[in-house]
Design a protein around this motif. Structure first.
Motif, short mmCIF file in Angstrom:
data_model
loop_
_atom_site.label_atom_id
_atom_site.label_comp_id
_atom_site.label_asym_id
_atom_site.label_seq_id
_atom_site.Cartn_x
_atom_site.Cartn_y
_atom_site.Cartn_z
N GLY A 104 -5.14 17.40 21.59
CA GLY A 104 -4.98 15.98 21.88
C GLY A 104 -5.72 15.06 20.93
N GLU A 105 -6.50 15.60 20.01
CA GLU A 105 -7.25 14.77 19.06
C GLU A 105 -6.36 14.45 17.85
OE1 GLU A 105 -11.49 14.91 16.67
OE2 GLU A 105 -10.59 16.76 17.35
N LEU A 106 -6.21 13.17 17.54
CA LEU A 106 -5.36 12.73 16.44
C LEU A 106 -6.00 11.51 15.78
CD1 LEU A 106 -2.69 12.86 14.85
CD2 LEU A 106 -1.70 11.37 16.59
N ASN A 107 -6.14 11.55 14.46
CA ASN A 107 -6.69 10.44 13.69
C ASN A 107 -5.66 10.03 12.65
OD1 ASN A 107 -9.33 10.49 14.90
ND2 ASN A 107 -9.67 12.39 13.78
N ARG A 108 -5.37 8.72 12.61
CA ARG A 108 -4.44 8.19 11.62
C ARG A 108 -5.16 7.13 10.80
NH1 ARG A 108 0.85 7.81 15.14
NH2 ARG A 108 1.65 9.88 14.69
N GLY A 109 -4.82 7.09 9.54
CA GLY A 109 -5.39 6.08 8.66
C GLY A 109 -4.33 5.52 7.74
N TYR A 110 -4.41 4.23 7.49
CA TYR A 110 -3.48 3.56 6.60
C TYR A 110 -4.28 2.88 5.49
CZ TYR A 110 -0.53 4.10 10.71
OH TYR A 110 0.15 4.62 11.78
N THR A 111 -3.80 2.99 4.26
CA THR A 111 -4.48 2.36 3.14
C THR A 111 -3.48 1.54 2.33
OG1 THR A 111 -4.11 4.27 1.71
CG2 THR A 111 -6.18 4.21 2.93
N THR A 112 -3.98 0.52 1.66
CA THR A 112 -3.17 -0.28 0.77
C THR A 112 -4.03 -0.78 -0.39
OG1 THR A 112 -1.65 -2.15 0.61
CG2 THR A 112 -3.55 -2.44 2.02
N SER A 113 -3.41 -0.96 -1.52
CA SER A 113 -4.10 -1.45 -2.70
C SER A 113 -3.13 -2.29 -3.52
CB SER A 113 -4.62 -0.27 -3.54
OG SER A 113 -5.22 -0.74 -4.72
N VAL A 114 -3.60 -3.44 -3.99
CA VAL A 114 -2.79 -4.33 -4.83
C VAL A 114 -3.65 -4.77 -6.00
CG1 VAL A 114 -1.54 -6.51 -4.95
CG2 VAL A 114 -1.47 -5.16 -2.85
N HIS A 145 0.27 10.99 2.67
CA HIS A 145 1.40 10.51 1.88
C HIS A 145 0.99 9.22 1.17
CE1 HIS A 145 3.91 13.31 4.13
NE2 HIS A 145 3.30 12.85 5.21
N THR A 146 1.40 9.07 -0.08
CA THR A 146 1.09 7.88 -0.85
C THR A 146 2.32 7.47 -1.64
OG1 THR A 146 -1.19 8.63 -1.11
CG2 THR A 146 -0.47 6.87 -2.55
N LEU A 147 2.60 6.17 -1.63
CA LEU A 147 3.69 5.59 -2.41
C LEU A 147 3.08 4.53 -3.33
CD1 LEU A 147 6.72 5.13 -3.01
CD2 LEU A 147 6.68 3.42 -1.17
N SER A 148 3.32 4.65 -4.63
CA SER A 148 2.77 3.72 -5.61
C SER A 148 3.89 3.17 -6.48
CB SER A 148 1.74 4.40 -6.50
OG SER A 148 0.68 4.91 -5.73
N ILE A 149 3.79 1.88 -6.78
CA ILE A 149 4.74 1.22 -7.67
C ILE A 149 3.96 0.38 -8.66
CG2 ILE A 149 6.63 -0.45 -7.79
CD1 ILE A 149 7.31 0.30 -4.89
N SER A 150 4.32 0.49 -9.94
CA SER A 150 3.65 -0.32 -10.96
C SER A 150 4.67 -0.77 -11.99
CB SER A 150 2.53 0.47 -11.63
OG SER A 150 3.05 1.59 -12.31
N VAL A 210 0.96 -1.59 -6.89
CA VAL A 210 0.92 -1.64 -5.43
C VAL A 210 0.95 -0.21 -4.90
CG1 VAL A 210 2.10 -2.44 -3.35
CG2 VAL A 210 2.15 -3.85 -5.41
N SER A 211 0.09 0.09 -3.94
CA SER A 211 0.02 1.43 -3.37
C SER A 211 -0.12 1.34 -1.85
CB SER A 211 -1.17 2.18 -3.96
OG SER A 211 -1.32 3.44 -3.35
N LEU A 212 0.64 2.18 -1.14
CA LEU A 212 0.55 2.30 0.31
C LEU A 212 0.33 3.76 0.67
CD1 LEU A 212 3.66 0.13 1.25
CD2 LEU A 212 1.27 -0.58 1.36
N GLY A 213 -0.53 4.02 1.65
CA GLY A 213 -0.81 5.40 2.01
C GLY A 213 -0.94 5.61 3.51
N LEU A 214 -0.66 6.84 3.93
CA LEU A 214 -0.79 7.27 5.32
C LEU A 214 -1.53 8.60 5.33
CD1 LEU A 214 -0.04 7.41 8.40
CD2 LEU A 214 2.05 8.54 7.68
N ASN A 215 -2.55 8.70 6.18
CA ASN A 215 -3.30 9.93 6.34
C ASN A 215 -3.25 10.29 7.83
OD1 ASN A 215 -4.95 12.11 6.09
ND2 ASN A 215 -6.80 10.96 5.66
N ASN A 216 -2.71 11.45 8.16
CA ASN A 216 -2.56 11.90 9.54
C ASN A 216 -3.33 13.20 9.71
OD1 ASN A 216 -1.67 12.01 12.15
ND2 ASN A 216 0.37 12.73 11.65
N THR A 217 -4.36 13.20 10.55
CA THR A 217 -5.20 14.38 10.74
C THR A 217 -5.30 14.73 12.22
OG1 THR A 217 -6.53 13.73 8.84
CG2 THR A 217 -7.48 15.38 10.31
N GLU A 218 -4.88 15.93 12.56
CA GLU A 218 -5.08 16.45 13.91
C GLU A 218 -6.37 17.24 13.93
OE1 GLU A 218 -1.74 18.77 15.10
OE2 GLU A 218 -0.31 17.14 14.81
#
Length: 76
Positions: free
Chosen positions: A46-56, A18-23, A33-41
């Motif tokens: 039981g294996e779960l990887n989460r990642g968060y990103t941001t850009s300004v 998921h990504t949310l961007s505002i300009s 400004v951009s915020l992101g979430l990456n969720n990978t099973e």
């Protein structure tokens, strides 16, 4: 005797991103400004990887010069 151990330990993988961007701004000052979430099973149960990103990014124009500033971050 007929146990499928591979089926017990493994599963189908699922992921979503998921990504949310505002300009916006004006002719003198622009922003992004951009915020992101990456969720990978994973395939292993039981294996779960989460990642968060941001850009300004900010850019401005003043008379004879312009300034640009940008920063990016990533946590996983």
């Amino acid at each position: 005797m007929n146990t499928d151990w591979f089926d017990i330990l493994m599963k189908d993988a699922f992921s979503h991103k998921h990504t949310l961007s505002i300009s916006g701004g004006s002719s003198a000052l622009r922003y992004y400004v951009s915020l992101g979430l990456n969720n990978t099973e994973g395939n292993v149960r039981g294996e779960l990887n989460r990642g968060y990103t941001t850009s300004v990014n900010i850019s401005g124009s003043f008379d004879k010069f312009s300034v640009t500033f940008g920063i990016q971050g990533n946590v996983s």
